[in-house]
Design a protein around this motif. Structure first.
Motif, PDB file in Angstrom:
ATOM      1  N   ALA A  99       6.100  -7.525   5.441  1.00 42.96           N
ATOM      2  CA  ALA A  99       5.784  -6.485   4.457  1.00 42.96           C
ATOM      3  C   ALA A  99       4.674  -5.564   4.929  1.00 42.96           C
ATOM      4  N   GLN A 100       3.693  -6.100   5.670  1.00 39.43           N
ATOM      5  CA  GLN A 100       2.573  -5.261   6.092  1.00 39.43           C
ATOM      6  C   GLN A 100       2.988  -4.162   7.065  1.00 39.43           C
ATOM      7  N   ASN A 101       4.117  -4.336   7.735  1.00 36.89           N
ATOM      8  CA  ASN A 101       4.562  -3.317   8.684  1.00 36.89           C
ATOM      9  C   ASN A 101       4.831  -1.978   8.021  1.00 36.89           C
ATOM     10  N   THR A 102       5.061  -1.980   6.708  1.00 36.60           N
ATOM     11  CA  THR A 102       5.311  -0.711   6.013  1.00 36.60           C
ATOM     12  C   THR A 102       4.053   0.148   5.961  1.00 36.60           C
ATOM     13  N   TYR A 103       2.888  -0.428   6.273  1.00 33.85           N
ATOM     14  CA  TYR A 103       1.631   0.321   6.225  1.00 33.85           C
ATOM     15  C   TYR A 103       1.204   0.877   7.585  1.00 33.85           C
ATOM     16  N   LEU A 104       2.033   0.686   8.610  1.00 38.35           N
ATOM     17  CA  LEU A 104       1.603   1.092   9.950  1.00 38.35           C
ATOM     18  C   LEU A 104       1.579   2.595  10.145  1.00 38.35           C
ATOM     19  N   PHE A 105       2.508   3.318   9.534  1.00 35.13           N
ATOM     20  CA  PHE A 105       2.658   4.740   9.827  1.00 35.13           C
ATOM     21  C   PHE A 105       2.502   5.579   8.564  1.00 35.13           C
ATOM     22  N   SER A 106       1.803   6.699   8.716  1.00 31.98           N
ATOM     23  CA  SER A 106       1.588   7.666   7.629  1.00 31.98           C
ATOM     24  C   SER A 106       0.883   7.055   6.425  1.00 31.98           C
ATOM     25  N   THR A 107       0.076   6.046   6.661  1.00 29.65           N
ATOM     26  CA  THR A 107      -0.663   5.403   5.582  1.00 29.65           C
ATOM     27  C   THR A 107      -2.135   5.783   5.670  1.00 29.65           C
ATOM     28  N   THR A 108      -2.695   6.179   4.541  1.00 30.96           N
ATOM     29  CA  THR A 108      -4.092   6.591   4.482  1.00 30.96           C
ATOM     30  C   THR A 108      -4.730   6.093   3.201  1.00 30.96           C
ATOM     31  N   ARG A 109      -5.885   5.520   3.327  1.00 36.22           N
ATOM     32  CA  ARG A 109      -6.665   5.109   2.163  1.00 36.22           C
ATOM     33  C   ARG A 109      -7.313   6.348   1.547  1.00 36.22           C
ATOM     34  N   ILE A 110      -7.224   6.459   0.228  1.00 37.25           N
ATOM     35  CA  ILE A 110      -7.770   7.614  -0.477  1.00 37.25           C
ATOM     36  C   ILE A 110      -8.951   7.146  -1.325  1.00 37.25           C
ATOM     37  N   PRO A 111     -10.144   7.732  -1.137  1.00 33.85           N
ATOM     38  CA  PRO A 111     -11.317   7.254  -1.885  1.00 33.85           C
ATOM     39  C   PRO A 111     -11.195   7.553  -3.370  1.00 33.85           C
ATOM     40  N   GLY A 112     -11.714   6.635  -4.187  1.00 27.46           N
ATOM     41  CA  GLY A 112     -11.712   6.811  -5.635  1.00 27.46           C
ATOM     42  C   GLY A 112     -13.083   6.531  -6.207  1.00 27.46           C
ATOM     43  N   ALA A 113     -13.325   7.020  -7.406  1.00 28.16           N
ATOM     44  CA  ALA A 113     -14.633   6.833  -8.037  1.00 28.16           C
ATOM     45  C   ALA A 113     -14.883   5.376  -8.377  1.00 28.16           C
ATOM     46  N   VAL A 114     -13.844   4.675  -8.839  1.00 23.57           N
ATOM     47  CA  VAL A 114     -13.984   3.281  -9.248  1.00 23.57           C
ATOM     48  C   VAL A 114     -13.266   2.352  -8.287  1.00 23.57           C
ATOM     49  N   GLN A 115     -12.061   2.723  -7.892  1.00 26.27           N
ATOM     50  CA  GLN A 115     -11.292   1.946  -6.923  1.00 26.27           C
ATOM     51  C   GLN A 115     -10.447   2.908  -6.110  1.00 26.27           C
ATOM     52  N   ASP A 116     -10.305   2.625  -4.825  1.00 29.91           N
ATOM     53  CA  ASP A 116      -9.503   3.478  -3.960  1.00 29.91           C
ATOM     54  C   ASP A 116      -8.017   3.277  -4.228  1.00 29.91           C
ATOM     55  N   GLY A 161     -17.997   4.338  16.920  1.00 29.46           N
ATOM     56  CA  GLY A 161     -18.378   5.403  17.842  1.00 29.46           C
ATOM     57  C   GLY A 161     -18.519   6.748  17.161  1.00 29.46           C
ATOM     58  N   ASP A 162     -18.131   7.770  17.837  1.00 32.39           N
ATOM     59  CA  ASP A 162     -18.289   9.144  17.380  1.00 32.39           C
ATOM     60  C   ASP A 162     -17.604   9.344  16.024  1.00 32.39           C
ATOM     61  N   ALA A 163     -18.371   9.348  14.950  1.00 34.99           N
ATOM     62  CA  ALA A 163     -17.794   9.433  13.604  1.00 34.99           C
ATOM     63  C   ALA A 163     -17.090  10.759  13.360  1.00 34.99           C
ATOM     64  N   GLY A 164     -17.517  11.796  14.051  1.00 32.56           N
ATOM     65  CA  GLY A 164     -16.841  13.079  13.917  1.00 32.56           C
ATOM     66  C   GLY A 164     -15.476  13.088  14.569  1.00 32.56           C
ATOM     67  N   ASN A 165     -15.208  12.086  15.390  1.00 32.52           N
ATOM     68  CA  ASN A 165     -13.932  11.998  16.108  1.00 32.52           C
ATOM     69  C   ASN A 165     -13.049  10.896  15.529  1.00 32.52           C
ATOM     70  N   ARG A 166     -13.231  10.604  14.252  1.00 36.16           N
ATOM     71  CA  ARG A 166     -12.471   9.546  13.584  1.00 36.16           C
ATOM     72  C   ARG A 166     -12.071  10.020  12.188  1.00 36.16           C
ATOM     73  N   TRP A 167     -11.063   9.364  11.664  1.00 29.88           N
ATOM     74  CA  TRP A 167     -10.743   9.438  10.236  1.00 29.88           C
ATOM     75  C   TRP A 167     -10.562   7.985   9.816  1.00 29.88           C
ATOM     76  N   PHE A 168     -11.682   7.345   9.434  1.00 30.07           N
ATOM     77  CA  PHE A 168     -11.681   5.895   9.247  1.00 30.07           C
ATOM     78  C   PHE A 168     -10.735   5.431   8.146  1.00 30.07           C
ATOM     79  N   ASP A 169     -10.290   6.341   7.286  1.00 24.84           N
ATOM     80  CA  ASP A 169      -9.357   5.973   6.226  1.00 24.84           C
ATOM     81  C   ASP A 169      -7.922   5.843   6.730  1.00 24.84           C
ATOM     82  N   LYS A 170      -7.643   6.304   7.930  1.00 26.33           N
ATOM     83  CA  LYS A 170      -6.289   6.243   8.464  1.00 26.33           C
ATOM     84  C   LYS A 170      -5.973   4.810   8.872  1.00 26.33           C
ATOM     85  N   ALA A 171      -4.764   4.344   8.524  1.00 25.07           N
ATOM     86  CA  ALA A 171      -4.416   2.951   8.795  1.00 25.07           C
ATOM     87  C   ALA A 171      -4.552   2.614  10.272  1.00 25.07           C
ATOM     88  N   VAL A 172      -4.047   3.483  11.136  1.00 27.43           N
ATOM     89  CA  VAL A 172      -4.043   3.218  12.574  1.00 27.43           C
ATOM     90  C   VAL A 172      -4.632   4.412  13.313  1.00 27.43           C
TER      91      VAL A 172
END
Length: 616
Positions: free
Chosen positions: A159-176, A301-312
């Protein structure tokens, strides 16, 4: 009759997932009993008594435990719920409010690739090969041609394989939340044809699949990456590298994202491009000096060179070495290991041919640009500076042993994991003077939607083993007996976790239910159990440990989990043993002492067990 994996369809990546047995829901009494047993070795007699009283009140007929457990039973019986842990994982991962960069994301440094280093353009050619491999995997996943993983003959959840591609965590005020395909909002596989390339803090959209659905060839991808590098000739200013915002605490990042989206329609479009991209590719400017520097760069590393919310996020250094940074909410290490093994066990040329790649010329390359005002620029710059300070406040080191591994442990007639876990305990006592709460992640993917279970390593036998090893009067036979007893207890507890017989996640989910539904259930917080010495001390880790066994991975890494914790990420292979250790810099002395003592403890245990007389 209940369906089993052996009597139903046997093709397709997800063919078995809904046929796997459900994660067992322990009884309230069983979890309370195990919690008292598991926490006891860390407590004083007075603390054990206080914890026992809190547990008695919790599970009593007029306590909150039965009400909360009944609510959990109703939830598990609800149509569409696959596991009583479904909500738990959202609360645990998406509910956390601190930074996920360094605190939650984890990394793998791929095994060195001599061919990549020798290439004419090491970085570009290695990156093109990784893209081709990932696209091949994605297309096979879309068609459900990825074989389900098996462990000792047992099919595991995919089931976790469905999160490998085009998955992004979206920040929320109370829960993401998570923006992902294979969901009600976005059914089926992702149709996205692009990735986002980060270089010098700039973001570039790069198509990796052509308009007709055919992947680009390696030559086309190389040309596209070369064009992407040319599109980022200079480093993005510190106040314009928007990826730095993903390092913020979640509620603060949610506010920043809302301001970003509202400022200009171009920003919403840019976020959409990033969030729907198949994955991130981060091309680094600097070549790390050694393995430690490479792991640190992958992790924080270089935080400007990342999007830490991206799954991969695949990360490639100028010399062709590479690794991966993973957002943890939907992806555990075992799933990523299978993915990485697939990427790296076959040549890029074979992956490209497998995917049906066709020459199509230069892929579309387009800068991803944000419209920023003064407030957002200040926000971005502050986020970057704050994360730089936060990363600098973390100390780390690596250890490598080329004569210790699974084969060595088995030759000594012991479980490889028990061998290293007991060495950790002995080293910690010698470095810090006491046994401390220790977490180990135990994979449970043999269950439907199974992920991991929280194993608490410290047992009475651990205390007895450490005492024997520290006793100058104890002879080798006594020490060996203590080791064997502690190793056997470790293996039994790991098997309990694998079988769903562990207390922590059950009791933790009851706490989450109290927070979510307490008012309607008539349960008011605080609940004494969750303030008891047993609950607090058991979960206040001194060692947080997890393993990643793959010949394609050289190092595995993650941050520590508390102010005194040492994160112990280890790759234990048949013939070698590599570790990445991290801790807050304020207590770095303990980390370096632990590393020194661990090397000694491993040798000492090897010698102790090697000298054991043959069994009669």
């Amino acid at each position: 009759m209940n369906a089993t994996p052996s009597d139903q369809r046997t093709t397709g990546t997800f063919a078995y997932d809904d046929l796997l047995p459900r994660v067992p829901l322990p009884t309230l009494a069983a979890s309370c009993e195990r919690f008292l047993e598991w926490s006891a070795p860390l407590l004083t007699p007075a603390e054990r008594a206080a914890t026992a009283a809190a547990v008695t009140a919790f599970q009593g007929s007029d306590g909150p435990g039965p009400v909360l457990h009944a609510a959990l039973e109703r939830y598990e019986a609800t149509e569409g719920v696959r596991s009583w842990l479904d909500d738990f994982w959202d609360s645990r991962y998406l509910g956390r409010r601190d930074r996920i960069a360094l605190n939650a994301n984890y990394i793998f440094l791929f095994a060195d690739n001599a061919a990549a280093r020798a290439a004419e353009q090491p970085q570009v050619e290695r990156a093109a090969g990784l893209i081709a491999a990932a696209v091949d995997y994605k297309l096979r996943l879309d068609d459900e041609r990825i074989e389900p993983v098996r462990q000792r003959g047992q099919v595991l959840s995919m089931a976790q394989n469905t999160y490998l591609f085009s998955t992004t965590r979206i920040p929320g005020a109370v829960q993401d939340t998570v923006r992902t395909p294979y969901s009600e909002a976005w059914p089926g596989p992702s149709p996205a044809r692009h990735i986002v390339v980060f270089h010098r803090g700039n973001i570039i959209r790069l198509d990796v699949v052509g308009p007709d659905g055919q992947p680009y060839t390696l030559d086309d991808l190389t040309a596209g990456l070369t064009a992407a590098l040319k599109a980022a000739p200079t480093r993005a200013p510190a106040d314009a590298a928007v990826g730095q915002l993903t390092t913020k605490a979640r509620a603060a990042w949610a506010q920043s994202r809302e301001r970003l989206s509202a400022l200009d329609p171009a920003n919403a479009a840019a976020l959409d491009t990033i969030e729907t991209a198949l994955f991130c590719l981060c091309l680094e400017e600097a070549t790390p000096a050694d393995n430690l520097a490479a792991c640190d760069q992958l992790l924080h590393g270089d935080a400007g060179n990342r999007w830490f919310d991206k799954a991969v996020s695949l990360i490639v250094f100028p010399d062709g070495r590479a690794g991966i940074n993973v957002e943890h909410c939907g992806l555990d290490g075992t799933t990523i290991l299978s993915f990485v093994d697939d990427l790296l066990s076959t040549s890029p040329q074979e992956h490209s041919a497998s995917s049906g790649a066709q020459p199509q010329g230069l892929p579309a390359v387009e800068p991803v640009e944000f419209v920023l005002d003064a407030d957002l620029r200040a926000d971005i710059a502050e986020a970057g500076a704050s994360f730089t300070d936060f990363a600098a406040a973390t100390a780390s080191t690596v250890l490598s042993f080329d004569d210790i591994g699974q084969q060595q442990a088995k030759a000594l007639r012991t479980s490889p994991d028990a061998f290293v876990q007991l060495a950790y305990q002995l080293a910690h006592v010698r470095a810090k003077g006491h046994v401390g709460a220790t977490y180990e992640s135990i994979a449970t993917r043999q269950w439907r939607r199974g992920r991991t279970e929280a194993m608490r390593v410290v047992t009475p036998q651990i205390h007895q083993f450490v005492a024997a090893m520290q006793d100058p009067a104890a002879d080798p036979a006594t020490k060996r007996a203590a080791f064997r007893a502690a190793a056997d207890a470790h293996v039994r507890r790991a098997k309990d976790c694998q079988a769903g017989r562990a207390p922590e996640q059950h009791l933790w989910e009851l706490q989450f239910i109290a927070r979510r539904q307490g008012a309607e259930l008539g349960v008011r917080e605080p609940i004494a159990l969750y303030d008891s010495p047993g609950w607090v001390k058991t979960r206040d880790d001194f060692l947080s440990t997890s393993s990643a066994p793959s010949v394609n991975v050289e190092f595995f890494g993650f941050g520590s989990t508390s102010s005194q914790c040492i994160g112990v990420a280890y790759v234990l292979l048949p013939d070698r043993f590599n570790l990445y250790l991290s801790t807050p810099r304020a207590v770095a002395g303990g980390l370096y002492a632990f590393a020194e003592q661990l090397a000694l403890a491993l040798r000492e245990l090897q010698d102790l067990l090697a000298d054991e007389p043959p069994a009669q």
